[in-house]
Design a protein around this motif. Sequence first.
Motif: not given
Length: 453
Positions: A192-193, A198-201, A206-208
């Motif tokens: 994954x990129x 980021x989108x999956x989390x 979740x906050x990244x």
Amino acid sequence: MSDKRVYSDNPRVLAVQTLAKIKNGAYSNLQLNQVIKQHQLSEADKRLLTTLVYGVIQHRMTFEYWLAPFVGDKKIDAWVRELLYSAIFQMKFLDKIPEHAIFNESIEVAKILGHVGTGKYVTAILHNIGRQGLRNISEIKEPIQRLSIERSLPIWLIETLISQNGEEATRAMLETINDAPKQSIRVNTTLASDEEVEQALAAEKFTTVKSRVAAHAYIVSGGHVASSKAFHDGLLTLQDESAMLPVESMRLTENVKTILDAAAAPGGKTTQIAQSVGENVTITALDIHEHKIKLIQSNAERLHVTEKIRTRVLDARKVPTEIEQKFDRILVDAPCSGFGLLRRKPEIRYDKTLTDVENLAHLQFEILDSVSQNVTDNGMIVYSTCTILRQENDDVITKFLLKHSDFELVPTQTSKNLKPNRSEDVLHVYPNDYQTDGFFVATLQKKMSTDNV
Ligand SMILES: C[S@@+](CC[C@H](N)C(=O)[O-])C[C@H]1O[C@@H](n2cnc3c(N)ncnc32)[C@H](O)[C@@H]1O
């Protein structure tokens, strides 16, 4: 530990039971993971359990100092002591829980794990603390002893850090040593990129926040990432930001075809190497412990990088006699005292001694000395540790270079160009530099042998 065999899902009971086991020698992270797995706990209860366990271990010496006048010479069970420490921790460090609730809950735990008499004893101590208050640490006149009680660190460790870094830098370092560790992840770029992770989390609430320390890294909050779908699908792995730096500094260019990871388990860095190199590169990953080799394999499977990794149980000191091959890159992420991980493994401070540090420095030199015979001309060894003590870091490198004039130290480079104005080639990351684990990275290059010039 209490003789009673109590099964409870009450996080305060579990915290006291877990603390008593850790005091008896269990590792905090393993013990906590096991308890969390065995019990049906809400996210809030898992958080409270983890906070109580780490909080008490981190501040144990402070709590001993505070509790001493109330307990006097009376012998009390180890678990009762852990219970009183966890009550003091909540009073002093968790502002959201009112004092009467802390008292009631603690007395309840005393009755569950002990008997009516224990409940009465804990009630009396807590009410005395409530009435008289806890003594002030500033009353301790001797400055190092005061710092030791204030930060809950053994005197030998503070004295060693001061002799190596000066008093001001040591005080600044110790200021943050008991902060909660951050949860950071590395994106598995083979699947994954950064944006996809980021989108999956985000989809899992979740906050990244992008790391300023390492590439493809994020600080994540909002729950345990290891329970996320993104983790199970192998899109990411848990790794401290500073633990990503040794692999970043390996200069894994297209010319690099053979790599040895000499102390590889559980495979955090082996899998990072695997995702950083092309298809035709092989990584030989060693560890002295057979059971730990399985951890490398299962991590590699989850992250879908098994093709590039060959694991082998081997003492890295035997590399020259057991392995004929020469490697373009060797990573020695050495077994160490772990003093850079004080936030994550707070009990290290009470378990490890200066003698352990000296013994480890000897082992580290032996590993480095041995594997150096298997480096190609112009090849490199990256030596790293997660400790902040010079005996295991700079001193090992100095000793190695004195013996091996065929190697030279070259600047340790990282993707985010950390500490660009430093005066030394090696990289020291202290826990207060970027709020990460402490790490040391040195990059050694084998000179071209004169036969090949
Ligand atoms: C700091 S840990 C390595 C962490 C790993 N590189 C990672 O990123 O996941 C050090 C490892 O060295 C292993 N070890 C200890 N002595 C060793 C030796 N003589 N030869 C090979 N491995 C050794 C330990 O079992 C431990 O797994």
